[in-house]
Write an enzyme that holds these catalytic residues in place. Structure first.
Site, PDB file in Angstrom:
ATOM      1  N   HIS A 165       0.763  -1.285   0.090  1.00  0.00           N
ATOM      2  CA  HIS A 165      -0.046   0.112   0.186  1.00  0.00           C
ATOM      3  C   HIS A 165       0.871   1.266   0.046  1.00  0.00           C
ATOM      4  O   HIS A 165       2.149   1.066   0.382  1.00  0.00           O
ATOM      5  CB  HIS A 165      -0.820   0.066   1.421  1.00  0.00           C
ATOM      6  CG  HIS A 165      -1.769   1.126   1.394  1.00  0.00           C
ATOM      7  ND1 HIS A 165      -1.535   2.314   1.712  1.00  0.00           N
ATOM      8  CD2 HIS A 165      -3.211   0.775   1.289  1.00  0.00           C
ATOM      9  CE1 HIS A 165      -2.930   2.870   1.871  1.00  0.00           C
ATOM     10  NE2 HIS A 165      -3.885   2.100   1.474  1.00  0.00           N
ATOM     11  N   ASP A 171       3.310  -4.615   7.712  1.00  0.00           N
ATOM     12  CA  ASP A 171       2.023  -3.998   7.729  1.00  0.00           C
ATOM     13  C   ASP A 171       0.874  -4.858   8.021  1.00  0.00           C
ATOM     14  O   ASP A 171       0.832  -5.574   7.168  1.00  0.00           O
ATOM     15  CB  ASP A 171       1.942  -3.048   6.356  1.00  0.00           C
ATOM     16  CG  ASP A 171       0.678  -2.500   6.307  1.00  0.00           C
ATOM     17  OD1 ASP A 171      -0.269  -2.419   7.161  1.00  0.00           O
ATOM     18  OD2 ASP A 171       0.505  -1.962   5.408  1.00  0.00           O
ATOM     19  N   GLN A 180      -4.267  -5.493   6.919  1.00  0.00           N
ATOM     20  CA  GLN A 180      -5.385  -6.305   6.484  1.00  0.00           C
ATOM     21  C   GLN A 180      -5.293  -7.678   7.203  1.00  0.00           C
ATOM     22  O   GLN A 180      -6.147  -8.464   7.099  1.00  0.00           O
ATOM     23  CB  GLN A 180      -5.271  -6.415   4.877  1.00  0.00           C
ATOM     24  CG  GLN A 180      -5.491  -5.142   4.054  1.00  0.00           C
ATOM     25  CD  GLN A 180      -6.711  -4.904   4.124  1.00  0.00           C
ATOM     26  OE1 GLN A 180      -8.095  -5.316   4.393  1.00  0.00           O
ATOM     27  NE2 GLN A 180      -7.012  -3.287   3.733  1.00  0.00           N
ATOM     28  N   LYS A 217     -10.237  -0.681  10.270  1.00  0.00           N
ATOM     29  CA  LYS A 217     -10.545  -2.058   9.318  1.00  0.00           C
ATOM     30  C   LYS A 217     -10.831  -3.089  10.321  1.00  0.00           C
ATOM     31  O   LYS A 217     -11.207  -4.146   9.697  1.00  0.00           O
ATOM     32  CB  LYS A 217      -9.273  -2.236   8.553  1.00  0.00           C
ATOM     33  CG  LYS A 217      -9.045  -1.088   7.419  1.00  0.00           C
ATOM     34  CD  LYS A 217      -7.814  -1.424   6.619  1.00  0.00           C
ATOM     35  CE  LYS A 217      -7.294  -0.508   6.048  1.00  0.00           C
ATOM     36  NZ  LYS A 217      -7.888   0.100   4.793  1.00  0.00           N
ATOM     37  N   CYS A 267      -4.597   2.450  -3.516  1.00  0.00           N
ATOM     38  CA  CYS A 267      -3.638   3.250  -3.035  1.00  0.00           C
ATOM     39  C   CYS A 267      -2.315   1.999  -3.126  1.00  0.00           C
ATOM     40  O   CYS A 267      -1.641   1.845  -2.099  1.00  0.00           O
ATOM     41  CB  CYS A 267      -3.563   3.183  -1.547  1.00  0.00           C
ATOM     42  SG  CYS A 267      -4.798   4.686  -1.351  1.00  0.00           S
TER      43      CYS A 267
HETATM   44  C1  LIG Z   1      -2.408  -2.818   3.422  1.00  0.00           C
HETATM   45  C2  LIG Z   1      -2.905  -1.604   4.039  1.00  0.00           C
HETATM   46  N1  LIG Z   1      -1.809  -0.767   4.648  1.00  0.00           N
HETATM   47  C3  LIG Z   1      -2.059   0.558   5.086  1.00  0.00           C
HETATM   48  C4  LIG Z   1      -3.205   0.887   4.873  1.00  0.00           C
HETATM   49  C5  LIG Z   1      -3.428   2.435   5.638  1.00  0.00           C
HETATM   50  O1  LIG Z   1      -4.367   2.573   6.668  1.00  0.00           O
HETATM   51  P1  LIG Z   1      -4.688   3.758   6.895  1.00  0.00           P
HETATM   52  O2  LIG Z   1      -5.355   4.658   6.009  1.00  0.00           O
HETATM   53  O3  LIG Z   1      -6.078   3.339   8.211  1.00  0.00           O
HETATM   54  O4  LIG Z   1      -3.721   4.385   7.637  1.00  0.00           O
HETATM   55  C6  LIG Z   1      -4.153   0.329   4.250  1.00  0.00           C
HETATM   56  C7  LIG Z   1      -5.787   1.008   4.064  1.00  0.00           C
HETATM   57  O5  LIG Z   1      -6.541   0.855   3.051  1.00  0.00           O
HETATM   58  C8  LIG Z   1      -4.028  -1.011   3.908  1.00  0.00           C
HETATM   59  O6  LIG Z   1      -5.034  -1.786   3.199  1.00  0.00           O
END
Ligand SMILES: Cc1ncc(COP(=O)(O)O)c(C=O)c1O
Length: 415
Positions: free
Chosen positions: A126, A203, A206, A229, A369
């Site tokens: 992401h 990270d 998910q 999430k 993203c």
């Molecule tokens: C894999 C992953 N990492 C990071 C994020 C970022 O999350 P946040 O926007 O809550 O910081 C997301 C959100 O879509 C994600 O799916």
């Protein structure tokens, strides 16, 4: 009624009031939980009760109300730490997962990396786990390298081993892809990275909401995830870290709460985790996130995973039957979560999402993203249906029916 492995969705859906509403005259079919999840009553009630009963600023007050607010806030932290088997002291609240990763990039990366050093990430990250490292590389002269993704949507582990080397100082990798659904072997990655002396950031944005995640067992140095999430509110995320590494790091943001003492000459830092929590924290959000963690632990994360594994298999089989659909990511449900990206020949993902919305179905369309990954897949955007613990097979049937009307409504191939 629909029950899949481990979860009685009929009973559970009553916990999520929004799922009872209609959209465009049709029952809501919410298949966008990878973007943000819906919230159970337990979370809504905990936040409401916090404001109604104990609202006060935390940590500073000597009066009873402030002590109660502090207790509810820190209880939220204890629940979140318990959920991912992490120590309470190293469970740090941030604004979201993006800020958790930025904390590491700025407080560790900017102060540590030098020209010649390498940060190894992957093509399926992401932007939250790409852009902070680009920024840090620009400042420090370090290089960001990318582990490629195979045509089947998995990490190329052979290439990972080749790219990993003595110059690698940080391996930052997504646990479960928000586009492909792929579950990456992060414990193996952490072992290999540590053997080269590199730190490892996972990270978990998910993975933590969708499967059992054990920080201690993963063996990584940092685990970042985001409250909204995982049935919790927006405005709060989490960074779990290795105590030794966190102790050696300087703070990220400065301000109230994170200091032990401040003089005209400088300052000394508070203990973990507060050293990394400058200013008034997201108090009601921490209470809500704690309630979300308790709720998910009550359902059982192994049950959540089993349910979503079954739903992923169902979605894949159902989409296979839709004319012109191409799926991205692993087909084996054991290797993936319930976020399923797809293309439909002849139609833009935004058009697909708009047409199915007429039937009350919420799916996402766009680059999610993950623009580097879109380039690897050779597309500008995908449509994505993503399932969570409250979704049912019947809802996938509604999606498939709605996809049928794309061709009817928009004309084009086969119409
Ligand atoms: C894999 C992953 N990492 C990071 C994020 C970022 O999350 P946040 O926007 O809550 O910081 C997301 C959100 O879509 C994600 O799916």
């Amino acid at each position: 009624m629909s029950t899949a492995a481990g979860i009685d969705t009929t009973a559970l859906r009553a916990d999520f009031p929004i799922l009872g509403r209609e959209v465009n005259g049709r029952p809501l079919v919410y298949l966008d939980s990878a973007a943000t999840s819906q919230k159970p009553l337990a979370v809504l009630d905990a936040m409401d009760a916090y404001y109604r009963e104990t609202n006060a600023n935390v940590h500073r007050g000597v009066y009873e109300l402030a002590a109660e607010a502090t207790e509810r806030f820190e209880a939220g932290r204890r629940a979140v730490a318990r959920m991912v088997n992490a120590p309470y002291e190293t469970t740090i609240f941030t604004k979201n997962a993006s800020e958790a990763i930025n904390l590491v990039a700025w407080a560790w990366g900017v102060r540590t990396l030098k020209p010649g050093d390498e940060v190894l990430i992957t093509e399926m990250e992401h932007h939250s786990n790409i852009v902070p490292w680009h920024l840090v590389a620009e400042i420090t002269g370090a290089t960001v390298r990318f582990v490629p993704v195979t045509p089947g949507g998995e990490l190329d582990m052979g290439a990972f081993e080749e790219l990993l080397g003595p110059r690698t100082r940080m391996v930052a990798v997504v646990h479960m892809s928000n586009v492909l659904g792929t579950i990456n072997p992060v414990a193996d990655i952490a072992r290999a990275a540590h053997a080269q002396g590199a730190l490892v950031l996972v990270d978990g944005s998910q993975s933590v909401p969708h499967m059992p995640v054990d920080f201690a067992a993963l063996g990584c140095d940092f685990l970042a995830f985001t409250g909204h999430k995982m049935c919790g509110p927006t405005g709060i995320g989490v960074l779990v870290g290795n105590a030794d590494v966190l102790e050696r790091m300087e703070p990220f943001l400065g301000g109230g709460e994170m200091i032990r003492d401040v003089t005209i000459e400088g300052a000394t830092w508070n203990d973990l985790p507060w050293k990394f929590e400058a200013g008034t924290p997201p108090i009601a959000e921490a209470v809500g996130l704690g309630a979300a963690a308790d709720y998910l632990m009550g359902v059982g994360m192994a049950n959540v995973r089993a349910h979503e594994r079954d739903l992923a298999a169902f979605i894949i089989a159902a989409l296979d039957e839709v004319e012109g659909v191409t799926l991205f990511g692993p087909r084996d449900p054991d290797l993936r979560g319930g976020a399923v990206s797809f293309a439909m020949e002849g139609y833009h993902p935004h058009d697909i999402a708009q047409v199915v919305d007429r039937e009350g179905v919420c799916i996402r369309a766009g680059h999610h993203c993950a623009k580097p990954l879109m380039r690897v897949l050779g597309v500008g955007a995908t449509a994505r249906a993503s399932a969570y613990l409250y979704n049912r097979e019947e809802e996938i049937d509604v999606l498939v029916q709605a996809l049928g009307s794309v061709r009817t409504l928009m004309g084009g191939p086969g119409s």
